[in-house]
Design an enzyme around this catalytic site. Structure first.
Site, mmCIF file in Angstrom:
data_model
loop_
_atom_site.group_PDB
_atom_site.id
_atom_site.type_symbol
_atom_site.label_atom_id
_atom_site.label_comp_id
_atom_site.label_asym_id
_atom_site.label_seq_id
_atom_site.Cartn_x
_atom_site.Cartn_y
_atom_site.Cartn_z
ATOM 1 C CB CYS A 187 7.230 -5.270 8.904
ATOM 2 S SG CYS A 187 8.601 -4.694 9.939
ATOM 3 C CB CYS A 233 1.134 7.332 7.331
ATOM 4 S SG CYS A 233 2.458 7.196 6.205
ATOM 5 C CB CYS A 281 2.760 -2.132 13.667
ATOM 6 S SG CYS A 281 2.990 -1.953 11.893
ATOM 7 C CB CYS A 328 2.855 7.349 3.410
ATOM 8 S SG CYS A 328 3.205 6.093 4.603
ATOM 9 C CB CYS A 347 5.856 -2.714 16.459
ATOM 10 S SG CYS A 347 7.559 -2.368 15.990
ATOM 11 C CD GLU A 357 -2.842 -1.041 2.452
ATOM 12 O OE1 GLU A 357 -3.865 -1.724 2.405
ATOM 13 O OE2 GLU A 357 -2.540 -0.341 3.432
#
Ligand code: SAH
Ligand code: SF4
Length: 363
Positions: free
Chosen positions: A121, A341, A128, A114, A125, A101
């Site tokens: 990832c 973002c 997230c 962004c 975290c 995205e």
């Protein structure tokens, strides 16, 4: 005699200087006049085309040969949402069916894009959404900058390049350094997108050895470090990367960084928003002269966490300011289209649905 086809080259992943050298050599081998270089190169970034076929100022035979030698990877736009506040979210399907995205955030005269640096990832975290999907793969440099190219090519107003680019989409840019390194050059180079280095921000949790690589670059790219906690214990509870690159080491690396850094701090209700923690954050930020960006938690990232109340957020900001720290409490953008973002995540569509919407071609 039949010419043996050379393997195709992904020009979009090369720096403008390297792309120029490749194209120059290729044109020379064909006995093309020197001015062709000035017709071909701008089609990558300055006045981009989605396929060489569209470069109508070139002879048809040359366009066909360019398409074979230097295929231009395209993304399919599988979803495009516009928020009430003007924020736009683009969901792109890549050549191999993976999805990423990008988010465009208009703010007065600024148009900030962004962008993603990885598919997913690995760093997990707690707050997230990208982290929750895990790591799938790195993006090539060409795929990173293609997020800008696709935007420019789709812009009906005549190909406006974003004024600012932030690496705050999916992924950890400093864990994909070679591609991000090349992408930074392409974004900034006058033969690329010519976006000023001060308008390009790399956001990272602080991958210490690669912070040094970014610091070695001469251009004044901006650095944002995702802190989210002023103590190692609390940071570890929110960000598993604290185990590998502890806060102390990250701060020591930043002290070497010659430029002003920004700390990002997601405000999570009852977890990291107390007055005491604001004081501890000020202890870290003040000596570095760091700016602090306070981000409201986007609830889409973590169903069991709650954003800080408005009152707690304002009090946190005030405390930092009283200590002389430049702090800004950000507004949440694109809330209605889950496009905050940095907490991007491909809506869990069945893969087949994404594929069936794949309409743009991949050359
Ligand atoms: N991996 C890099 C860059 C992408 S994340 C990094 O972590 O810095 C970009 C920013 O969005 C980070 O500061 C991240 O902490 C923030 N972010 C992630 N999830 C969020 C959420 N649910 N709400 C608000 N901000 C979030
Ligand atoms: Fe990865 Fe950044 Fe999300 Fe953490 S906040 S999981 S580092 S994308």
């Amino acid at each position: 005699m039949q010419r043996i086809a050379a393997p195709a080259i992904d020009l979009l992943s090369l720096t403008p200087a390297d792309a120029r050298a490749q194209v120059n050599e290729w044109l020379a081998a064909r006995g093309e006049p020197a001015y062709r270089l000035r017709q071909v190169l701008p089609r990558l970034w300055r006045r981009p085309v989605g396929s060489w076929e569209e470069a109508s100022d070139l002879p048809a035979a040359l366009r066909r040969e360019l398409a074979a030698a230097f295929p231009l990877g395209r993304f399919a736009l599988s979803a495009h949402q516009v928020s009430r506040d003007g924020t736009e979210k683009f969901l792109w399907t890549l050549a191999d069916g993976e999805a990423i995205e990008s988010v465009l955030i208009p703010e007065g005269k600024r148009r900030t894009l962004c962008i993603s640096s990885q598919v997913g990832c690995a760093l997990g975290c707690l707050f997230c959404a990208t982290g929750r999907m895990g790591f799938r793969r790195n993006l090539a440099a060409g795929e990173i900058v293609n997020q800008v190219r696709e935007l420019v090519m789709r812009d009906e107003g005549g190909g406006a390049v974003p004024t600012n680019v932030v690496f705050m989409g999916m992924g950890e840019p400093l864990l994909n350094w070679p591609a991000v390194d090349a992408a930074l050059t392409i974004l900034n180079d006058s033969a690329g997108f010519a976006i000023g280095a001060r308008h390009i921000t790399v956001s990272t949790v602080g991958i210490v050895p690669n912070l040094a690589l970014l610091a070695q670059r001469q251009e004044q790219f901006r650095l944002a470090v995702s802190l989210h906690a002023p103590s190692p214990e609390l940071r570890l509870a929110l960000m598993p990367i604290e185990k590998k690159y502890p806060l102390g080491g990250v701060l020591a690396a930043l002290a070497q960084f010659r430029r002003r850094v920004t700390f990002e701090y997601v405000l999570i209700g009852g977890r990291n928003d107390s007055p005491e923690l604001a004081e501890r954050l000020a202890d870290l930020a003040a000596p570095l002269g760091a700016l602090v960006n306070l981000l409201p938690l986007h609830p889409g990232g973590a169903p069991d966490l709650t954003p800080s109340s408005r009152a707690a957020s304002l009090a946190f900001e005030r405390r930092l300011k009283r200590r002389g720290v430049a702090a800004v409490l950000r507004r949440s953008r694109g809330l209605d289209i889950s496009a905050a973002c940095g907490q991007l995540r491909v809506e869990l569509e069945p893969r087949s649905k994404v594929r069936s919407q794949e309409h743009a071609h991949v050359e």
